[in-house]
Scaffold this active site. Structure first.
Site, mmCIF file in Angstrom:
data_model
loop_
_atom_site.group_PDB
_atom_site.id
_atom_site.type_symbol
_atom_site.label_atom_id
_atom_site.label_comp_id
_atom_site.label_asym_id
_atom_site.label_seq_id
_atom_site.Cartn_x
_atom_site.Cartn_y
_atom_site.Cartn_z
ATOM 1 N N ASP A 409 0.868 -1.181 0.000
ATOM 2 C CA ASP A 409 0.000 0.000 0.000
ATOM 3 C C ASP A 409 0.906 1.232 0.000
ATOM 4 O O ASP A 409 1.577 1.524 0.995
ATOM 5 C CB ASP A 409 -0.893 -0.010 1.245
ATOM 6 C CG ASP A 409 -1.899 1.143 1.268
ATOM 7 O OD1 ASP A 409 -1.719 2.121 0.513
ATOM 8 O OD2 ASP A 409 -2.860 1.068 2.064
ATOM 9 N N HIS A 410 0.908 1.966 -1.112
ATOM 10 C CA HIS A 410 1.826 3.097 -1.267
ATOM 11 C C HIS A 410 1.504 4.245 -0.313
ATOM 12 O O HIS A 410 2.329 5.134 -0.086
ATOM 13 C CB HIS A 410 1.788 3.595 -2.717
ATOM 14 C CG HIS A 410 3.088 4.152 -3.204
ATOM 15 N ND1 HIS A 410 3.964 4.829 -2.386
ATOM 16 C CD2 HIS A 410 3.680 4.127 -4.428
ATOM 17 C CE1 HIS A 410 5.026 5.203 -3.070
ATOM 18 N NE2 HIS A 410 4.880 4.781 -4.314
ATOM 19 N N ARG A 411 0.313 4.258 0.270
ATOM 20 C CA ARG A 411 -0.022 5.298 1.237
ATOM 21 C C ARG A 411 0.766 5.125 2.530
ATOM 22 O O ARG A 411 0.980 6.089 3.275
ATOM 23 C CB ARG A 411 -1.526 5.273 1.550
ATOM 24 C CG ARG A 411 -2.421 5.533 0.355
ATOM 25 C CD ARG A 411 -3.891 5.297 0.692
ATOM 26 N NE ARG A 411 -4.144 3.920 1.087
ATOM 27 C CZ ARG A 411 -5.347 3.442 1.403
ATOM 28 N NH1 ARG A 411 -6.407 4.243 1.369
ATOM 29 N NH2 ARG A 411 -5.505 2.183 1.754
#
Length: 437
Positions: A409-411
Site C-alpha cells: 500500500d503506497h499510502r
C-alpha cells in the site's frame, strides 16, 4: 413495555447474517447471559446471548433466514406482567419497523431494551455539546425525554457504554445541554463504476447451459472487500528470488532433532518468522492505514491466508517475533484447522499489519496478491524449484529458488522502504540461523 431483540453485529465488519437456529421458543423465560440463538456470519457460526431478562413473546425471524440486516428486530421480549397482546402489530412485522441506528450502536448489538411498540416514537439520537453522538437505546431516549434528563450527563452500563433503560430510570432530571448544530451535509461522492447487472449477464448466456451458484455470506464479503481494496488501495509490487538451499538443509536438521517432540517445521513457518523479524528490523514498514493517519505497530502481528471450502481466512499470529519456530508452527496448525471448521473467533482473524499468501504447495511459480486493508502489505509466495544460478564466484550452479512478490500500500510504504523490508525478509530466509539469534 415489550422489548425488541435486534440482530447483533458479532464482528466490526458484519452487516448481515443468517439466523441459523433459535435456542429458545415463544413462551420461554430467559435471563441475561442465556444463549438464545446461533448466528451465522460471513466467517463463523456464533452463539448470541440475551442482554436482558423476560419472556420470549414473539419470534419475528424464523431460523434459517438469510441476509438478516444488523439491528433488524428478530424477536420480542416481554417483561413481568406483560402478555403477547401488548405487542403492537407493527412489531410483528420487522419490515415495517424503522431502520435502527447504525455505526457503534449496531456493533454493540443486542439492544434488548429497545421497545417493540410505543405510543410515541423515540426521540432522535442525541448529541453532546461538542457534536459527538451519544449512544442510547430508543427506550432510554424516550424515558429521558419524559423525565427531562440530559443524556450527556449519564454513563451507560450497556454494551460499549450504551445508555439503557436502567441508567435513565435511576437518574435524576438535570438541565439539558445545548446541542451543537449539525454541520451541513457534504455533496455525495460520485458512485463507483459498477459492472453489468446479474440480469444482463444472465441474458448474455441465456442460450447456454449453466448452473447458478448462490453466494453465501463469506463469498459476498470476499467479493466486496477485494473490490474495495483494488479500487481504493494504491498497490505497487516488488519481486525477488530467494535461494532456499541453506534453509532446507537447516530445516531438515531441526526436524530431525525435534522428531521426538512430534514437531515438524514447514517452510511456511520459517517465512512467518522471517517476515516478523523483518518488520522489527524495518519498523516504519510495520504499520497500518487508518484513514487520516498511519498507525505504527510495536509487535509483529502476521496474518496468514488459509484456504477453506468456498473462501479463505487470514488468521493472525500475534507477537510472532517473540515466538519460537516450533511455537509458531503449532499455533499455525491450530488456527488453520479451526479456520477450515469455521471455528475461529473474530479476534483471531482480525488485525495484523502484514499478511502472507503461499501458493507454492500448488505448484504456482509466482503471483500478485491483493493487499487486505488496513494491512500495509502482503507477501505472495511461490514454489521453490531447481534453477541454474550464477554463484558469488561467477560459477554456474543449480539452486533451489523461490519467487516472491510483495504487494504494498503506497499510502503507508514508499518504494525504498518496501525494498528494505523485502531485503530483510530475503536475508532472514537465506541465512536461517540468524533467525534464532
Amino acid at each position: 413495555m415489550p422489548t425488541e431483540i435486534l440482530m447483533p453485529a458479532l464482528s466490526p465488519t458484519m452487516e448481515e447474517g443468517t439466523l441459523a437456529k433459535w435456542l429458545v421458543k415463544e413462551g420461554d423465560t430467559v435471563q441475561s447471559g442465556d444463549l438464545i440463538a446461533e448466528i451465522e456470519t460471513d466467517k463463523a457460526t456464533m452463539e448470541f446471548e440475551a442482554v436482558d431478562e423476560g419472556t420470549v413473546g414473539k419470534i419475528l425471524i424464523a431460523e434459517g433466514s438469510e441476509g438478516v440486516k444488523v439491528n433488524t428486530p428478530i424477536a420480542v421480549l416481554l417483561e413481568e406482567g406483560e402478555s403477547a397482546g401488548d405487542i403492537a402489530t407493527s412489531a410483528a412485522t420487522p419490515e415495517a419497523a424503522p431502520a435502527a441506528d447504525a455505526g457503534t450502536e449496531a456493533a454493540s448489538s443486542g439492544g434488548s431494551d429497545t421497545p417493540a411498540a410505543a405510543a410515541t416514537p423515540a426521540p432522535a439520537a442525541p448529541t453532546a455539546a461538542d457534536g459527538a453522538r451519544i449512544f442510547a437505546s430508543p427506550l432510554a431516549r424516550r424515558i429521558a425525554a419524559d423525565k427531562g434528563l440530559d443524556l450527556s450527563s449519564l454513563s451507560g452500563s450497556g454494551p460499549r457504554g450504551r445508555i439503557v433503560k436502567a441508567d435513565v430510570e435511576n437518574a435524576s432530571a438535570a438541565p439539558k445541554a445545548e446541542a451543537k448544530p449539525a454541520a451541513p451535509a457534504s455533496a455525495p461522492a460520485a458512485a463507483a463504476p459498477a459492472g453489468p447487472s446479474a440480469d444482463m449477464v444472465a441474458k448474455m448466456y441465456e442460450t447456454r447451459s449453466f448452473e447458478e451458484v448462490k453466494l453465501d455470506g463469506m463469498r459476498k464479503t470476499i467479493a466486496a472487500r477485494l473490490t474495495e481494496a483494488k479500487q481504493t488501495v494504491p498497490h505497487f509490487y516488488l519481486r525477488r528470488d530467494i535461494q532456499l538451499d541453506a534453509l532446507l538443509k537447516f530445516r531438515a536438521q531441526l526436524n530431525k532433532q525435534l522428531e521426538g517432540r512430534g514437531v515438524k517445521l514447514s517452510v511456511n513457518d520459517f517465512i512467518i518468522k522471517a517476515v516478523a523479524l523483518a518488520l522489527q528490523a524495518v519498523p516504519d514498514a510495520n504499520a497500518v492505514w487508518a484513514g487520516d493517519r498511519v498507525l505504527k505497530m510495536k509487535a509483529s502481528d502476521v496474518a496468514v491466508a488459509v484456504a477453506i471450502e468456498g473462501g479463505l481466512f487470514t488468521p493472525v499470529l500475534q507477537d510472532s517475533e517473540l515466538k519460537s519456530l516450533s511455537a509458531l508452527s503449532a499455533e499455525m496448525k491450530d488456527l488453520a484447522a479451526r479456520a477450515r471448521d469455521r471455528k475461529l473467533a473474530p479476534h483471531e482473524y482480525q488485525g495484523g499489519s502484514f499478511a502472507i499468501s503461499n501458493l507454492g504447495m500448488f505448484g504456482i511459480d509466482n503471483f500478485d496478491a491483493i493487499v487486505n486493508p488496513p494491512h500495509a502489505g502482503i507477501l505472495a509466495v511461490g514454489a521453490g524449484s531447481k534453477k541454474p544460478v550464477v554463484g558469488a564466484d561467477g560459477e554456474l550452479k543449480v539452486a533451489t529458488v523461490m519467487s516472491v512478490t510483495m504487494s504494498v500500500d503506497h499510502r503507508v510504504i514508499d518504494g525504498a522502504l518496501g525494498a528494505q523490508l523485502l531485503q530483510a525478509i530475503v536475508e532472514n530466509l537465506e541465512n536461517p540461523m540468524v533467525m534464532l539469534a
